[in-house]
Design a protein around this motif. Structure first.
Motif, PDB file in Angstrom:
ATOM      1  N   TYR A 108       0.868  -1.186   0.000  1.00 18.26           N
ATOM      2  CA  TYR A 108       0.000   0.000   0.000  1.00 18.26           C
ATOM      3  C   TYR A 108       0.897   1.225   0.000  1.00 18.26           C
ATOM      4  O   TYR A 108       1.830   1.311   0.790  1.00 18.26           O
ATOM      5  N   TRP A 149      -4.688   6.370  -2.507  1.00 20.15           N
ATOM      6  CA  TRP A 149      -3.887   5.218  -2.102  1.00 20.15           C
ATOM      7  C   TRP A 149      -3.950   4.130  -3.161  1.00 20.15           C
ATOM      8  O   TRP A 149      -4.998   3.912  -3.779  1.00 20.15           O
ATOM      9  N   ALA A 209      -3.059  -0.019  -4.025  1.00 21.58           N
ATOM     10  CA  ALA A 209      -2.777  -1.373  -3.543  1.00 21.58           C
ATOM     11  C   ALA A 209      -2.113  -2.114  -4.693  1.00 21.58           C
ATOM     12  O   ALA A 209      -2.655  -2.149  -5.802  1.00 21.58           O
ATOM     13  N   LEU A 213      -7.445  -0.268   2.202  1.00 21.12           N
ATOM     14  CA  LEU A 213      -7.570   1.007   1.502  1.00 21.12           C
ATOM     15  C   LEU A 213      -8.527   1.939   2.248  1.00 21.12           C
ATOM     16  O   LEU A 213      -8.250   3.124   2.411  1.00 21.12           O
TER      17      LEU A 213
END
Length: 164
Positions: free
Chosen positions: A18, A60, A62, A105
């Motif tokens: 992340y 963000w 992933a 997330l």
């Protein structure tokens, strides 16, 4: 780098990296948008670029095995009672769903919202998106309202909120 579960202050969780969004991520990010939503439900490229470039957003990413597996964007602004955050989108590729990426997330969006001074976070979700509704409810979001005809083709949205 350390290993940790959802909400941990680690870079890895469930073998997924992340990290904050960078402009080099746009093509892969938009490919997930295209895989997740069909027109007219999809954000346009220009709107997505606008969101990602705003100083009042946090985004963000992933990644699983160096491939983008999902992303999320939160935006904040001043309301009548102080700073309020809005989750613009949270998207995870179907092959990765159910493995904790969405939860992590979401936790990172909440942390970013808190860091911006937000005391409340809210979102719209398609009333028929049961898996997303379960995710939000597991994280303490409460359905505050239903908005008819919010999405294209007359689809309703549920409005969820959480005090931070």
């Amino acid at each position: 780098m350390t290993i940790g579960g959802p909400g941990a202050n680690s870079l890895y969780s469930c073998l997924v990296l992340y990290r904050p969004y960078s402009s080099a991520d746009f093509a892969a990010l938009y490919a997930i948008e295209e895989a997740s939503f069909q027109p007219p439900f999809r954000f346009s490229r220009s709107y997505m670029r606008h969101l990602l470039g705003s100083p009042n957003t946090a985004s963000w990413i992933a990644e699983q095995d160096t491939v983008m597996a999902g992303f999320a964007i939160v935006e904040w602004g001043e309301g009548n009672d102080g700073t309020i955050a809005y989750i613009q989108t949270l998207e995870v590729l179907p092959a990765v769903r159910g493995q904790g990426a969405g939860s992590e997330l979401l936790s990172r969006l909440e942390s970013s919202a808190r860091s911006s001074g937000a005391h409340l976070i809210w979102l719209h979700v398609d009333a028929e998106n049961a898996s997303a509704i379960r995710l939000y409810e597991r994280h303490g979001y409460v359905c505050e309202h239903r908005e008819e005809n919010y999405y294209p083709q007359g689809r309703p949205a549920l409005i969820y909120a959480k005090t931070l």
